[in-house]
Every structure is written in C-alpha cells, then in structure tokens.
Design an enzyme around this catalytic site. Structure first.
Site, mmCIF file in Angstrom:
data_model
loop_
_atom_site.group_PDB
_atom_site.id
_atom_site.type_symbol
_atom_site.label_atom_id
_atom_site.label_comp_id
_atom_site.label_asym_id
_atom_site.label_seq_id
_atom_site.Cartn_x
_atom_site.Cartn_y
_atom_site.Cartn_z
ATOM 1 N N LYS A 13 -3.835 26.960 -0.549
ATOM 2 C CA LYS A 13 -3.378 26.906 0.865
ATOM 3 C C LYS A 13 -1.944 26.361 0.947
ATOM 4 C CE LYS A 13 -6.813 24.231 2.134
ATOM 5 N NZ LYS A 13 -7.504 24.082 0.821
ATOM 6 N N ARG A 87 -11.630 21.896 9.771
ATOM 7 C CA ARG A 87 -12.482 21.857 8.585
ATOM 8 C C ARG A 87 -13.954 21.686 8.947
ATOM 9 N NH1 ARG A 87 -8.671 20.010 4.441
ATOM 10 N NH2 ARG A 87 -9.720 19.667 2.486
ATOM 11 N N ARG A 126 -3.238 20.278 -11.487
ATOM 12 C CA ARG A 126 -2.135 20.168 -10.511
ATOM 13 C C ARG A 126 -1.356 18.867 -10.710
ATOM 14 N NH1 ARG A 126 -3.421 20.579 -4.226
ATOM 15 N NH2 ARG A 126 -4.973 19.017 -4.785
ATOM 16 N N ARG A 159 -2.820 13.748 -8.111
ATOM 17 C CA ARG A 159 -3.484 13.205 -6.922
ATOM 18 C C ARG A 159 -4.764 12.478 -7.314
ATOM 19 N NH1 ARG A 159 -3.665 17.672 -2.136
ATOM 20 N NH2 ARG A 159 -5.816 16.940 -1.997
ATOM 21 N N ARG A 170 -15.704 17.573 -3.375
ATOM 22 C CA ARG A 170 -14.916 18.287 -2.341
ATOM 23 C C ARG A 170 -15.442 19.712 -2.179
ATOM 24 N NH1 ARG A 170 -9.175 17.292 -4.825
ATOM 25 N NH2 ARG A 170 -8.396 18.686 -3.213
#
Ligand code: AP5
Length: 217
Positions: A13, A87, A126, A159, A170
C-alpha cells in the site's frame, strides 16, 4: 479524486501510494505513518496507540476516526489517497458519514490482493529510513550501500512490528476485521481487485490502468 487503498499488511500500500500521489497530485494519508509520527514526537495520541501497534492489533476506532477525519478535512481540492484506513466496517461507515456531511464521496477502492507467504517475506525483509521515510527491502529493493538510505545517508531501521510473530498476528487481524471492509465497499462502490503478488512495477501498471479510467492524465 478520492481513493481508498485496501490490502493486507505488506501488500504494498505504502509503495503504491507514493507512486499514485506523484502521478495524480493527491495527498497521501497513511494512518500508520501518522501514528508513527505521533509516537516519535512523544504526543498523547502516539502513547495511546503504542501498545496496540507493537502487538499488531488495531488501535480503537474512535481514536483512529477522529485522527483521520481531522486530516481529511484539511486535504486539498485535488483529493487524497487513504492508506491503512478504514480498517474496520465501523471505520468505513463513519468515513462515509463524515464525507457525506461535506457532500463528498470516495471515487474508487483499490484492493491489493496478496498471499500470506509473500507478505511474510516482504515484511520481515523491509527496512526504512527513520528520517525521510523511504522504504527498502533486503532482497527486492536494496539500497546502494547495505543498511544506508540512498537519499540522505541515514542508517536504515526495521519496524518493531515487522517480526514474524507480530506479522502473523497482523495477518490474523486483517482476515478478521479488515477483509469485511472489502465486502462493505463491494455493495455500493467501484472496487478494483489488483494482483499484488507481482513485482512493484507490474502492480503500479495495474493501479494506473484503474485510475486512468477515472481521470484524464
Ligand atoms: P500500517 O503502518 O498501516 O501497516 P500495515 O497495514 O500493516 O501495512 P504496512 O505498512 O506494513 O505495509 P504496506 O502494505 O504499506 O507495504 P509496503 O509498501 O511498505 O499500520 C501499522 C499499525 O498501526 C497497525 O498494526 C495498527 O496497530 C495501527 N493502525 C494503522 N491504521 C489503523 C486503523 N485504520 N485502525 C486501527 N489501527 C490502525 O511494502 C512492504 C515491503 O515490501 C517493502 O519492503 C517494499 O519495498 C516491498 N514491496 C512492496 N511492494 C512490492 C512488490 N510488489 N514486490 C516486491 N516487494 C514489494
């Protein structure tokens, strides 16, 4: 143009939003980025959100809706792209109500569809720049010098919610609480399903194809 970008954690996203705003001149409104900025600034909102974010669960609707409605109200006439919001179905309903008050409506929903295994690989690999927000990946999108941001030379960080246990949570939260948002929108909006397992440029081409049909570029 007012766009909602839906998709599981790691669907891409944020990556696609950066390309959308560059092409169509929209404002990128990422609920996750705003929460992280509030945390970094030591603000009350960031403190309230911290434990939910670290566990990979959702921050309560009331906090999120207030925060996002406030930034949407300040957005320019050209429009915005929402990343990570809404969400829950409750958030989607409250967004509709708030936009209706100012005679506005979402124009299109882009739904990035991605497999769980792809998500796990993307998120655990990431890395991002704490200074400028640039996003990299240890295999798919390497910086020129390992661990260093190409743009400003800052050391890249991982992160806190990108470890395997939190990512799995998640994904569970996404299935239970966010997937129903897609069905909510399919009832009364144009929803474009996009195969987000493909490489970032292929995904961008599909995204632009959907958006170009709405606007002359
Ligand atoms: P948030 O920051 O929104 O995280 P998320 O939805 O889990 O999404 P991500 O930012 O992890 O992934 P992305 O889809 O943007 O992927 P990216 O482009 O970076 O939310 C964090 C937390 O905040 C939540 O858990 C919750 O606690 C809270 N929160 C936020 N909004 C909320 C709300 N509305 N309600 C309640 N709580 C809320 O890409 C990932 C990696 O893959 C990168 O390394 C990238 O380079 C790479 N990549 C991207 N696309 C591709 C591709 N096509 N091929 C190969 N690699 C790719």
């Amino acid at each position: 143009m007012r766009i909602v970008l839906l998709g599981a954690p790691g669907a891409g996203k944020g990556t696609q939003c950066k390309r959308i705003v560059a092409r169509y001149g929209l404002l990128h409104l990422s609920s996750g980025d705003i929460l992280r900025q509030e945390r970094a600034a030591g603000a009350e909102l960031g403190k309230k959100a911290q434990s939910y974010m670290d566990a990979g669960t959702l921050v309560p609707d009331q906090i999120i809706v207030e925060m996002m409605v406030c930034v949407i109200k300040k957005s320019p006439e050209t429009g915005f792209v929402l990343d990570g919001f809404p969400r829950t179905v409750n958030q989607a309903r409250q967004l509709d109500q708030s936009l209706a008050c100012s005679r506005q409506k979402i124009d299109i929903i882009l739904n990035l569809k991605v497999d769980n295994q792809v998500v796990i690989e993307r998120l655990t690999g990431r890395r991002s720049c704490p200074k400028c927000g640039a996003v990299y990946h240890i295999k798919n999108l390497k910086p020129k010098v390992e661990g260093i941001c190409d743009k400003d030379g800052t050391t890249l960080v991982q992160r806190a919610d990108d470890n395997i246990e939190v990512v799995e949570n998640r994904l569970k939260v996404y299935r239970q609480q966010t997937k129903p948002v897609v069905d909510y929108y399919k009832n009364s909006y144009v929803v474009c399903d996009i195969d987000a397992n493909r490489n970032a440029d292929d995904v961008t081409a599909l995204v632009f194809e959907c958006l170009d049909s709405l606007v002359e570029v």
